[in-house]
Design a protein around this motif. Structure first.
Motif, mmCIF file in Angstrom:
data_model
loop_
_atom_site.group_PDB
_atom_site.id
_atom_site.type_symbol
_atom_site.label_atom_id
_atom_site.label_comp_id
_atom_site.label_asym_id
_atom_site.label_seq_id
_atom_site.Cartn_x
_atom_site.Cartn_y
_atom_site.Cartn_z
ATOM 1 N N PRO A 219 0.810 -1.221 0.000
ATOM 2 C CA PRO A 219 0.000 0.000 0.000
ATOM 3 C C PRO A 219 0.844 1.273 0.000
ATOM 4 O O PRO A 219 0.430 2.285 -0.565
ATOM 5 C CB PRO A 219 -0.808 -0.095 1.295
ATOM 6 C CG PRO A 219 -0.631 -1.473 1.802
ATOM 7 C CD PRO A 219 0.528 -2.101 1.138
ATOM 8 N N GLU A 220 2.031 1.201 0.631
ATOM 9 C CA GLU A 220 2.815 2.441 0.744
ATOM 10 C C GLU A 220 3.411 2.869 -0.596
ATOM 11 O O GLU A 220 3.814 4.009 -0.750
ATOM 12 C CB GLU A 220 3.878 2.353 1.861
ATOM 13 C CG GLU A 220 4.820 1.168 1.937
ATOM 14 C CD GLU A 220 4.137 -0.184 2.172
ATOM 15 O OE1 GLU A 220 4.502 -1.139 1.459
ATOM 16 O OE2 GLU A 220 3.249 -0.310 3.040
ATOM 17 N N LEU B 163 -2.035 6.274 -1.848
ATOM 18 C CA LEU B 163 -3.138 6.068 -0.917
ATOM 19 C C LEU B 163 -3.169 7.128 0.172
ATOM 20 O O LEU B 163 -4.233 7.585 0.585
ATOM 21 C CB LEU B 163 -3.027 4.678 -0.280
ATOM 22 C CG LEU B 163 -3.739 3.551 -1.010
ATOM 23 C CD1 LEU B 163 -3.356 2.210 -0.426
ATOM 24 C CD2 LEU B 163 -5.253 3.745 -0.939
ATOM 25 N N LYS B 164 -1.983 7.508 0.630
ATOM 26 C CA LYS B 164 -1.907 8.561 1.652
ATOM 27 C C LYS B 164 -2.593 9.819 1.137
ATOM 28 O O LYS B 164 -3.335 10.472 1.854
ATOM 29 C CB LYS B 164 -0.429 8.889 1.958
ATOM 30 C CG LYS B 164 0.163 8.052 3.067
ATOM 31 C CD LYS B 164 1.444 8.682 3.624
ATOM 32 C CE LYS B 164 2.482 9.039 2.591
ATOM 33 N NZ LYS B 164 3.187 7.930 1.987
ATOM 34 N N THR C 139 -5.787 11.937 2.678
ATOM 35 C CA THR C 139 -5.719 13.380 2.935
ATOM 36 C C THR C 139 -6.924 14.089 2.317
ATOM 37 O O THR C 139 -7.508 14.986 2.925
ATOM 38 C CB THR C 139 -4.422 13.964 2.331
ATOM 39 O OG1 THR C 139 -3.339 13.139 2.738
ATOM 40 C CG2 THR C 139 -4.186 15.383 2.808
ATOM 41 N N ARG C 140 -7.308 13.677 1.120
ATOM 42 C CA ARG C 140 -8.436 14.325 0.437
ATOM 43 C C ARG C 140 -9.747 14.110 1.180
ATOM 44 O O ARG C 140 -10.685 14.887 1.037
ATOM 45 C CB ARG C 140 -8.590 13.782 -0.992
ATOM 46 C CG ARG C 140 -7.495 14.218 -1.930
ATOM 47 C CD ARG C 140 -7.687 13.605 -3.291
ATOM 48 N NE ARG C 140 -8.733 14.280 -4.067
ATOM 49 C CZ ARG C 140 -9.155 13.860 -5.251
ATOM 50 N NH1 ARG C 140 -8.635 12.764 -5.789
ATOM 51 N NH2 ARG C 140 -10.100 14.511 -5.903
ATOM 52 N N LEU C 141 -9.820 12.997 1.951
ATOM 53 C CA LEU C 141 -11.073 12.701 2.644
ATOM 54 C C LEU C 141 -11.188 13.480 3.950
ATOM 55 O O LEU C 141 -12.238 13.516 4.575
ATOM 56 C CB LEU C 141 -11.163 11.194 2.934
ATOM 57 C CG LEU C 141 -11.192 10.295 1.701
ATOM 58 C CD1 LEU C 141 -11.249 8.843 2.101
ATOM 59 C CD2 LEU C 141 -12.376 10.652 0.812
ATOM 60 N N TYR D 54 -8.581 -3.466 0.671
ATOM 61 C CA TYR D 54 -7.666 -2.750 1.563
ATOM 62 C C TYR D 54 -8.190 -1.332 1.831
ATOM 63 O O TYR D 54 -8.187 -0.864 2.971
ATOM 64 C CB TYR D 54 -6.270 -2.682 0.950
ATOM 65 C CG TYR D 54 -5.266 -2.018 1.854
ATOM 66 C CD1 TYR D 54 -4.630 -2.742 2.854
ATOM 67 C CD2 TYR D 54 -4.991 -0.661 1.737
ATOM 68 C CE1 TYR D 54 -3.732 -2.128 3.711
ATOM 69 C CE2 TYR D 54 -4.093 -0.034 2.584
ATOM 70 C CZ TYR D 54 -3.461 -0.775 3.566
ATOM 71 O OH TYR D 54 -2.588 -0.158 4.414
ATOM 72 N N ILE D 55 -8.662 -0.662 0.786
ATOM 73 C CA ILE D 55 -9.173 0.707 0.950
ATOM 74 C C ILE D 55 -10.411 0.696 1.852
ATOM 75 O O ILE D 55 -10.520 1.482 2.789
ATOM 76 C CB ILE D 55 -9.523 1.327 -0.426
ATOM 77 C CG1 ILE D 55 -8.246 1.509 -1.255
ATOM 78 C CG2 ILE D 55 -10.225 2.667 -0.251
ATOM 79 C CD1 ILE D 55 -8.490 1.952 -2.688
ATOM 80 N N ARG D 56 -11.305 -0.247 1.593
ATOM 81 C CA ARG D 56 -12.530 -0.312 2.399
ATOM 82 C C ARG D 56 -12.180 -0.525 3.874
ATOM 83 O O ARG D 56 -12.746 0.089 4.753
ATOM 84 C CB ARG D 56 -13.412 -1.465 1.907
ATOM 85 C CG ARG D 56 -14.762 -1.494 2.602
ATOM 86 C CD ARG D 56 -15.706 -2.432 1.910
ATOM 87 N NE ARG D 56 -15.641 -2.258 0.469
ATOM 88 C CZ ARG D 56 -15.859 -3.246 -0.400
ATOM 89 N NH1 ARG D 56 -16.125 -4.450 0.033
ATOM 90 N NH2 ARG D 56 -15.793 -3.028 -1.678
#
Ligand SMILES: [Zn+2]
Ligand SMILES: [Zn+2]
Lengths: 204, 265
Positions: free
Chosen positions: A125-126, A130-131, A135-137, A161-163
């Motif tokens: 994921p890194e 994704l980070k 941040t946008r959320l 993974y996102i969920r």
């Protein structure tokens, strides 16, 4: 002129063939054909190609918001205030944005991950954007996340993974429907596609 | 005798790579032929009859055409898509770990039907307890065994005396357990507690489905993992790449239970 014998006598042509050969989907034979084609081009056309390559490397970067490729720090989609600022559609790469834009049925924003989680290839994921998505959320303006990763095992792993990371947040998470392709027949669909197409059935 | 141009086989898909514009290179493991690498033409097109049938961790019935270097997939039909693995991240990542080891230890030259059955047994076990690492440890030990590399668990690999209860050492590159007296030159030594040795012996004696519920605390889990992974990576001569994502998931799982499964009934 017998072009077949040029590579050994022209180091600069050999170099062009080598460089073309590095492109995805271009084998040694195609690289040779392309190189000979370029040699036959009028000088201005060949230079225009070289210039386009130089230009794209100098001016294209990532949009600060959606991480899509852009000439400016904010891409035209993110800069368009008429688009729905409450929806973000998450995709694997910039080509997916183009594909979805061609449908003209989505008016929200995008977020480009630039890859998928691929445990077998050591991509975690890194290594994805994704980070930047998290941040946008943070502002709370985004109400819905539409995950549009590919229906491959790695695309699904990324979606899960996102969920998992958004559990407990006040944002609705949805996924593009899985189902049968247009023109696809039931007979040849795999059982996972069929069972998901069944779960995602709609009233008509 | 004429060589058959096409053959059918049941296969577990381990991984696939894009090839050219729309083709796929598929690596799978079969009972009869061991590891098989094959190309699937146009399999990445949404309209292809093969799409969805060649994803990793899918059991498929394949019809293959022999080729000079690589065989070609003519037909593929899913036999089992392991929904228990595909629908949850912990199970999926553990399944991929199994696939990677199978790819690493599987041979294209020599079939190993036992290894094939083992992989299916372990994938079913992961589906039953997706948050447990015990199926992975079982797989590692049995994988070493079916490959003829089982670490010694009952006597000292150096002096050959039966192990008496106590704290021992384990040497991945020296073949297994060492008593407290022996320390051969050049052997990488790790401490091996009595309880870790007991679980290793249990994994060796029992089938996965028959292993009773164990209470495995964090330290024991770590020691089992370190011991077996060190052996596997020693023989593989490289790190298991998918373990990084598994570790990441373990680190980021909120409130993970301390036990591997339900306590003793
Ligand atoms: Zn943007
Ligand atoms: Zn000894």
């Amino acid at each position: 002129m017998n072009l077949e014998h040029l590579p050994s006598t022209s180091p600069s042509l050999s170099r062009l063939i080598d460089e073309l050969n590095k492109l995805p989907g271009i084998g040694p034979k195609s690289a040779q054909r392309l190189a000979y084609h370029i040699i036959r081009l009028p000088a201005e056309e060949a230079l225009a190609l070289a210039e386009a390559i130089t230009d794209v490397k100098q001016s294209v970067g990532f949009c600060q918001r959606c991480q899509n490729l852009a000439d400016a720090s904010i891409c035209p989609i993110c800069a368009d205030s008429r688009r729905n600022q409450e929806q973000i559609c998450v995709v694997e790469d910039p080509l997916d944005v183009l594909a979805l834009e061609r449908t003209h049925c989505y008016r929200g924003l995008y977020h480009v991950l630039h890859g998928v989680i691929s445990p077998l290839n050591g991509v975690g994921p890194e290594q994805l954007k994704l980070k930047e998505l998290l941040t946008r959320l943070e502002g709370g303006q985004v109400k819905e996340l539409i995950i549009a990763t590919n229906a491959t095992l790695e695309g699904e792993a990324t979606a899960m993974y996102i969920r998992r990371h958004l559990a407990g947040r006040a944002v609705k998470v949805s996924h593009l429907a899985w189902g049968l392709p247009v023109g696809g027949s039931l007979e040849y669909a795999d059982e996972l596609t069929l069972s998901r197409a069944f779960q995602g059935r709609q009233e008509i | 005798m004429p060589v058959l141009k096409t053959y059918r086989t049941e296969a577990l898909v381990l991984k696939n790579h894009p090839l050219g514009e729309a083709d796929l290179l598929v690596v799978c493991y079969t009972r009869e032929s061991g590891k098989v690498r094959a190309t699937a033409r146009a399999a990445r097109k949404v309209s292809s009859r093969l799409v969805g049938h060649l994803e990793p961790l899918t059991l498929v019935n394949l019809s293959l055409t022999r080729g000079r270097t690589l065989d070609q997939v003519a037909q593929a039909q899913v036999a089992d898509s392991f929904p228990a693995l595909r629908n949850a991240l912990p199970a999926l990542s553990r399944g991929l770990y199994v696939a990677e080891l199978l790819d690493g230890f599987g041979s294209e030259a020599s079939p190993n039907p036992e290894l094939y059955s083992l992989a299916l047994e372990v994938l079913a076990g992961i589906g039953r307890s997706p948050e447990s690492d015990l199926p992975l440890r079982y797989f590692e030990l049995r994988l070493l065994e079916t490959s003829g590399l089982l670490p010694e668990l009952y006597q000292c690999v150096e002096c050959r005396k039966p192990l008496v209860p106590g704290d021992h050492r384990f040497t991945p590159n020296g073949g297994g357990t060492l008593c407290s007296q022996c320390a051969p030159l050049g052997a990488h030594l790790r401490p091996l507690s009595v309880r870790t040795l007991k679980v290793l012996r249990l994994l060796h004696r029992q089938r996965l489905a028959e292993i009773p519920s164990l209470t495995i605390d964090h330290q024991l889990a770590q020691e089992l993992k370190a011991t077996l992974t060190a052996s596997v990576e020693h023989w593989l001569d490289q790190q298991v790449r998918s373990s990084a994502f598994l570790d990441h998931l373990r680190r980021t799982t909120p409130a993970e239970p301390a036990t591997e499964s339900a306590a003793h009934a």
